[in-house]
Design an enzyme around this catalytic site. Structure first.
Site, short mmCIF file in Angstrom:
data_model
loop_
_atom_site.label_atom_id
_atom_site.label_comp_id
_atom_site.label_asym_id
_atom_site.label_seq_id
_atom_site.Cartn_x
_atom_site.Cartn_y
_atom_site.Cartn_z
N CYS A 151 -7.60 -3.26 33.65
CA CYS A 151 -7.70 -3.56 32.22
C CYS A 151 -7.47 -5.05 31.96
O CYS A 151 -6.63 -5.68 32.62
CB CYS A 151 -6.64 -2.71 31.53
SG CYS A 151 -6.26 -3.23 29.90
N GLU A 210 -2.28 8.50 35.48
CA GLU A 210 -3.65 8.03 35.22
C GLU A 210 -4.55 8.34 36.41
O GLU A 210 -5.69 8.81 36.24
CB GLU A 210 -3.63 6.51 34.95
CG GLU A 210 -5.02 5.96 34.66
CD GLU A 210 -5.06 4.45 34.59
OE1 GLU A 210 -4.08 3.84 34.11
OE2 GLU A 210 -6.07 3.87 35.02
N HIS A 245 0.53 8.64 40.20
CA HIS A 245 0.53 8.16 38.81
C HIS A 245 -0.38 9.05 37.96
O HIS A 245 -1.47 9.42 38.37
CB HIS A 245 0.06 6.70 38.76
CG HIS A 245 0.32 6.05 37.44
ND1 HIS A 245 -0.49 6.26 36.36
CD2 HIS A 245 1.31 5.24 37.02
CE1 HIS A 245 -0.03 5.58 35.33
NE2 HIS A 245 1.08 4.95 35.71
S1 SF4 Z 1 -4.81 -0.88 27.21
FE1 SF4 Z 1 -5.10 -1.20 29.40
S2 SF4 Z 1 -3.06 -1.08 30.31
FE2 SF4 Z 1 -2.95 -0.18 28.27
S3 SF4 Z 1 -3.24 1.99 28.59
FE3 SF4 Z 1 -5.24 1.14 28.13
S4 SF4 Z 1 -6.10 0.65 30.09
FE4 SF4 Z 1 -3.93 0.99 30.45
#
Ligand code: SF4
Length: 580
Positions: A192, A127, A125
């Site tokens: 998150c 990220e 991924h």
């Molecule tokens: S808000 Fe959360 S889920 Fe969305 S890109 Fe940022 S870290 Fe990832």
């Protein structure tokens, strides 16, 4: 079928902001500027197609980005790729999500102290690839609790973090095993908040529905995880990209269906799935068809707007005390109907995104609709010339402005010579011009002959109708904001953003309230103005509904918003009955 939509479904803040940054780059583009994203901006091919059509390509190699404006997507990139992009002459536009950037900074801080980093996530991924770049080559990626046993036993300083969209429960299990293996290890739950809430809501929703539909790209990791979480709850789960991936016959076997979506799924795609599901009658259902179809038809055919404009003339008569007639009401209705319908055809890109069902309806009935709209505009002109010559010329100008709204005009700029300009490209033009047109056809045109006798009263009525229709239009713009962003439609929500538009609508409502109270006090209008005050409360309620229900069927909220001018007009009619 009862459809329950998760409140957390759809774009997360990181994705929303990455899209905004990209669209801003498109807006600021000068002739010849090439824009690309480094990797797909989000895992949603429909959005990527739209960006491609607006000239934003998705590049997978550093060489492909050479000399271009490069948007770094929400997932972020490793520092060495950033350096390579600079060296290749790329201009970097950073759209890395703030939360991801925080995790990158955390890994870097611990790596500088000599820590090893264990990342719970998917190795390939983007990220995770970006996060690994900050670990100074001392990182390992795992995604199952049993993988902890395979980690080197001689590590002393170890940090455990997670990809921001990981499964919360799996991370907790890994955390337990990690601390058992590395008692001095440091654990940072970097999942998150928006992912946690989304997953928790899906678990909760699964308890009260017969089946779950998860909307989002098949390549989107967080959408796949949502589907997995729903499956763990033991109910049938359908991971779909669009409503076309669902079988109506199969779905008819359920009476309550839950819908959620990944962080990269736009609102309009969720809404389309919701509307599709809502249109299915469960197998055992034996009742009559619901009112939904009737409401859809009235909204699609622009009957609501036409009735609203016609009956608003009664409110204007009640407000001004000036005579009203059936023909001037018909003039307003014909103009508004004709221009709204013709503009639906001129703006078909936005419509196709925001409401494909309506776009298909217009496509199907294109010939009769266009013919009736042209006839309506001609009828409005004919009635206007019967009212007065000035009314005719004013109506002609309004019609021409309406037609030229989407047409390319020529302008001269001193740096670039001649270039094209459309009225619809002027920021917030759509939201502001519609109320001006409504106010003209309901207040000024029918009363040209009275204008010099009662200028204050007519200007006051114009102002009130303008504010009322401005609020209506801004509320409707809220419903289509994500599609409008992508096709570059200049509404007030696109111009100001959702939070500022919310404040703008509240301020406009306050202004309307003050005007309705002050107008009669200064002799500018009849005390009917006070009868209009409840419309402020209803509009405020609609604003809350719009912000909360962006994912639900558009048409019902739209019908509710359109019914406010109709309600004000009916009150005007009752006022006239009582006072004349
Ligand atoms: S808000 Fe959360 S889920 Fe969305 S890109 Fe940022 S870290 Fe990832």
């Amino acid at each position: 079928m009862k459809v329950i939509v998760a409140e957390t479904a759809g774009f997360c803040n990181g994705v929303k902001s990455a899209l905004e940054v990209t669209l801003e780059a498109i807006q600021k583009r000068r002739n010849g500027d090439a824009i690309c994203t480094f990797g797909p901006l989000i895992h949603n091919r429909h959005v990527l197609d739209m960006l491609e059509r607006r000239g934003v390509s998705s590049e997978s190699s550093i060489e492909g980005c050479s000399g271009k404006k490069v948007v770094i997507r929400a997932h972020g990139i490793p520092p060495e790729q950033r350096r390579a992009l600079h060296q290749a002459g790329a201009v970097i536009v950073n759209a890395t999500c703030k939360r991801v950037a925080k995790v990158q900074a955390m890994i870097k801080r611990y790596a500088n102290k000599g820590y090893h980093t264990v990342i719970v996530g998917d190795e390939d991924h983007a990220e995770v690839v970006g996060l690994m770049g900050y670990a100074k080559g001392r990182s390992v990626v795992i995604n199952l609790p049993e993988h902890v046993e395979g980690l080197p036993g001689d590590w002393r300083d170890v940090l455990l973090v997670a990809q921001t969209t990981q499964n919360e429960e799996i991370f907790r299990e890994i955390e337990k095993m990690f601390l058992a293996r590395y008692p001095a290890g440091i654990v940072k739950n970097t999942i998150c908040g928006s992912t946690q809430e989304r997953q928790a809501e899906v678990r909760q929703l699964c308890r009260s529905v017969d089946a779950m539909v998860i909307v989002g790209g098949y390549q989107s990791g967080n959408t796949v995880r949502l589907a997995e979480i729903a499956r763990e709850c033991g109910i049938p789960v359908y991971h779909v990209e669009t409503e076309n991936d669902l079988s109506p016959q199969e779905m008819a076997g359920y009476s309550r269906v839950g819908v959620s979506a990944g962080a990269s799924t736009p609102n309009w795609m969720i809404r389309n799935v919701v509307r599709f599901l809502e249109s299915i009658q469960p197998e055992y259902f034996t009742g009559q068809p619901t009112w939904n179809k009737v409401i859809d038809l009235l909204a699609y055919s622009n009957v609501f707007v036409a009735v609203g404009a016609a009956i608003l003339a009664c409110a204007v008569a009640a407000l001004t005390g000036l005579p009203s007639s059936f023909s001037t009401s018909a003039m307003a209705a014909f103009y508004v109907f004709g221009m709204h319908t013709l503009n639906r055809y001129l703006d078909h890109h936005a419509l196709q995104l925001n409401d494909p069902a309506r776009a298909a309806f217009y496509q199907k009935w294109q010939v009769p609709f266009v013919a009736v709209s042209i006839a309506a505009v001609l009828a409005a002109l004919w009635i206007a010339q019967n009212v007065s010559l000035s009314a005719f010329w004013a109506m002609l100008i309004l019609v021409l402005l309406g037609i030229l709204y989407g047409a390319p005009l020529i302008r001269a700029t001193w740096q670039q010579g001649l270039s094209t300009l459309k009225i619809k490209d002027i920021p917030a033009s759509k939201t502001l011009l519609i109320p001006v047109a409504w106010a003209c056809v309901t207040t000024v045109l029918p009363h040209f002959s009275h204008f010099w006798q009662f200028p204050g009263t007519i200007v006051f009525a114009f102002w009130i109708v303008f504010l009322l229709v401005l609020i209506r239009t801004a509320l409707l713009d809220f419903l289509d904001v994500q599609g409008d962003y992508l096709v570059g439609r200049e509404t007030i929500v696109v111009f100001l953003g959702e939070a500022k538009t919310n404040r703008f609508i509240k301020a406009t409502l306050a202004l309307l309230g003050v005007s309705l109270v002050i107008g009669p006090a200064f002799g500018l209008g009849a005390s009917f103005a006070l009868w209009m005050l409840p419309s402020i409360g209803i509009n405020l309620w609609c604003l809350t509904m719009c912000r909360k229900n962006l994912l639900k069927g558009n048409v019902h909220i739209e019908a509710l918003i359109e019914s406010i001018p109709i309600g004000v007009g009916v009150l005007g009619f009752l006022w006239l009955l009582v006072h004349r």
